[in-house]
Design a protein around this motif. Structure first.
Motif, PDB file in Angstrom:
ATOM      1  N   SER A  24     -10.056  13.800 -40.497  1.00 20.55           N
ATOM      2  CA  SER A  24     -11.092  14.348 -39.622  1.00 20.55           C
ATOM      3  C   SER A  24     -12.098  13.277 -39.226  1.00 20.55           C
ATOM      4  O   SER A  24     -12.567  13.238 -38.084  1.00 20.55           O
ATOM      5  N   MET A  28     -12.974  11.984 -35.381  1.00 25.62           N
ATOM      6  CA  MET A  28     -14.326  11.993 -34.809  1.00 25.62           C
ATOM      7  C   MET A  28     -14.759  10.601 -34.361  1.00 25.62           C
ATOM      8  O   MET A  28     -15.325  10.427 -33.278  1.00 25.62           O
ATOM      9  N   SER A  60     -17.169  23.933 -31.080  1.00 23.56           N
ATOM     10  CA  SER A  60     -17.356  23.923 -32.531  1.00 23.56           C
ATOM     11  C   SER A  60     -17.978  25.220 -33.018  1.00 23.56           C
ATOM     12  O   SER A  60     -17.567  25.775 -34.048  1.00 23.56           O
ATOM     13  N   THR A  87      -7.217  19.287 -32.780  1.00 21.07           N
ATOM     14  CA  THR A  87      -8.092  18.145 -32.501  1.00 21.07           C
ATOM     15  C   THR A  87      -7.283  16.917 -32.084  1.00 21.07           C
ATOM     16  O   THR A  87      -7.697  16.154 -31.204  1.00 21.07           O
ATOM     17  N   ALA A 118     -12.145  21.184 -34.598  1.00 19.40           N
ATOM     18  CA  ALA A 118     -12.960  20.526 -35.619  1.00 19.40           C
ATOM     19  C   ALA A 118     -13.781  21.542 -36.412  1.00 19.40           C
ATOM     20  O   ALA A 118     -13.961  21.401 -37.625  1.00 19.40           O
ATOM     21  N   THR A 152     -14.367   7.566 -40.732  1.00 16.47           N
ATOM     22  CA  THR A 152     -15.145   7.126 -39.579  1.00 16.47           C
ATOM     23  C   THR A 152     -15.260   5.609 -39.522  1.00 16.47           C
ATOM     24  O   THR A 152     -15.269   5.027 -38.431  1.00 16.47           O
ATOM     25  N   ASN A 242     -23.816  10.008 -34.456  1.00 24.78           N
ATOM     26  CA  ASN A 242     -22.434  10.109 -33.987  1.00 24.78           C
ATOM     27  C   ASN A 242     -22.358  10.145 -32.458  1.00 24.78           C
ATOM     28  O   ASN A 242     -21.505   9.501 -31.844  1.00 24.78           O
TER      29      ASN A 242
END
Length: 433
Positions: A24, A28, A60, A87, A118, A152, A242
């Motif tokens: 995930s 992202m 979301s 996603t 997500a 990430t 983000n």
């Protein structure tokens, strides 16, 4: 006499949850770190780009609001598979829509689906994480979220490299999306079947599943709403980085896209550091002092980023901002899941309140950024971080939570869970189908 149940093997279960969080995070970061390229490919203004992010946030919220009911019907295992596939495919669609087709509408539609996938994945993987916590008898949710942050970092590093090489968003997103699909098809096989998850009675079909009315009643509990307020402020702190950090430093400080991606990478490294160290800090000080101290650190770091135009000091500010933002979301999820019977409904409610930051934040910051600059627009985020600090008392540990002691975990302990031998079901364990 209770029916026997098969206790899931803890090691592969825990690994699978770590892997889902990491996947995930990669997903992202692939979107976040390439926002400047996506904006340029679509040739839109900052406020128009804010609407794109709003579309993702709206998706979301839809996913989050429906997640507890979908989990109750299908179970977390299937929901995680569905969510990650959604996603991944929408990430591919985003790259094609922006770079190949140059279609704002196609990109917006892809981001709505991306957000919905997500959202349901977020709740499902946090419910799985709460199950592992109770099986292990220790609050390790920050480590799962650290895995998301590691994802990430990986995603941001890859994005920075391909941006420097001039690789288009369509090829980048396409390759990453295919790899994510292959990975989740393997990882989901390591997750236990939902009917044998210990202590999570509202997860998947079975006699212990909560009703629709019971799941909705969670919204009337003040403690859950205040935990949601904590997550709201800290999600705003995390989400604003983000969504806007790369663009803010590119536009506000005049640096190139590669430097913008690296700035986000600093934030991601800080988030990962805070979440890895967070378990020991929580063991030592408890939830409330840690949440308050984290909020203060995040506020100070953000203030430095906004006001100081000096690369090294600004980099330290980004690191402090990320470090302070790291524990709000995972600690909020653990606090919401203190009652295992309604874990999915409570986690979904808290996450929905928190994701409100992702719904209203992007357009608000986008429209403010168009008028006063993105860096100055981030003062709104600092105010909400301080609100989270004030509400932190709601996350205080309750009896029987995973953070208490190993004895507090119902049904299974860490050692027992390593075995796949049949075990007698406790009153908190779900009987086998």
């Amino acid at each position: 006499m209770s029916s026997p149940t098969i206790v899931p093997r803890l090691a592969p279960w825990r690994f699978a949850v770590f892997a889902v969080f990491a996947l995930s995070g990669i997903t992202m970061a692939t979107w976040v770190a390439r926002t400047p390229a996506i904006r340029d490919a679509l040739d839109v203004r900052t406020d128009e780009f804010g609407i794109l992010i709003f579309g993702m946030a709206a998706g979301s919220i839809v996913g989050l609001l429906g997640s507890s009911h979908i989990i109750a019907r299908l179970g977390t295992r299937r929901v995680i598979l569905m969510g990650v596939l959604a996603t991944s495919l929408s990430l591919i669609g985003l790259g094609v829509g922006a770079q190949t087709l140059g279609s704002y509408a196609f990109a917006l539609g892809s981001l709505v689906v991306f957000g919905a996938g997500a959202g349901i994945t977020d709740v499902a993987m946090n419910v799985e994480g709460a199950g592992v916590e109770r099986a292990q008898g220790r609050a390790i949710m920050p480590w799962f979220h650290a895995s998301w942050s590691i994802g990430t970092v990986i995603g941001a590093a890859v994005a920075a490299a391909v941006a420097d090489l001039g690789v288009g968003v369509d090829w980048h997103a396409g390759v990453v999306g295919v790899l994510l699909i292959v990975a989740v098809l393997f990882v989901v096989r390591l997750l236990p079947r939902d009917e044998v998850l210990p202590g999570l009675d509202d997860d998947g079909p079975g006699p212990g599943r909560t009703t629709w009315r019971e799941r909705l009643s969670i919204w009337r509990e003040p403690r859950i709403l205040f935990i949601g307020l904590i997550v709201l402020g800290m999600a705003f702190a995390e989400g604003s980085a983000n969504d806007w950090l790369a663009l803010a430093v590119v536009d506000g400080r005049g640096v190139d896209e590669t430097t913008g991606a690296l700035a986000f990478g600093i934030f991601a490294v800080a988030m990962t550091t805070g979440r890895i160290a967070g378990v020991w800090v929580l063991d030592r000080f408890g939830r409330v002092p840690v949440l308050r101290g984290s909020a203060v650190l995040a506020a100070v770091g953000l203030a430095v980023v906004i006001t100081v135009d000096q690369p090294v000091i600004a980099g330290l500010g980004i690191f402090a901002w990320g470090l302070g933002s790291s524990l709000g979301f995972p600690v909020g999820m653990s606090a919401a899941a203190d009652d295992p019977r309604r874990a999915a409904a409570a986690v979904a409610a808290v996450a929905t309140v928190g994701y409100f930051a992702f719904l209203v934040g992007p357009p608000v910051i986008g429209f403010l950024g168009e008028q006063i600059g993105l860096l100055n627009a981030l003062w709104v985020v600092l105010v909400l971080i301080l609100v989270a600090a004030v509400a932190s008392g709601a996350a205080r540990e309750r009896g029987g939570s995973a953070g208490g002691a190993a004895a507090g975990a119902p049904g299974v302990g860490g050692a027992a869970a390593e075995s796949s031998a049949p075990a007698a079901a406790s009153s908190d364990a779900k009987p086998a189908g």
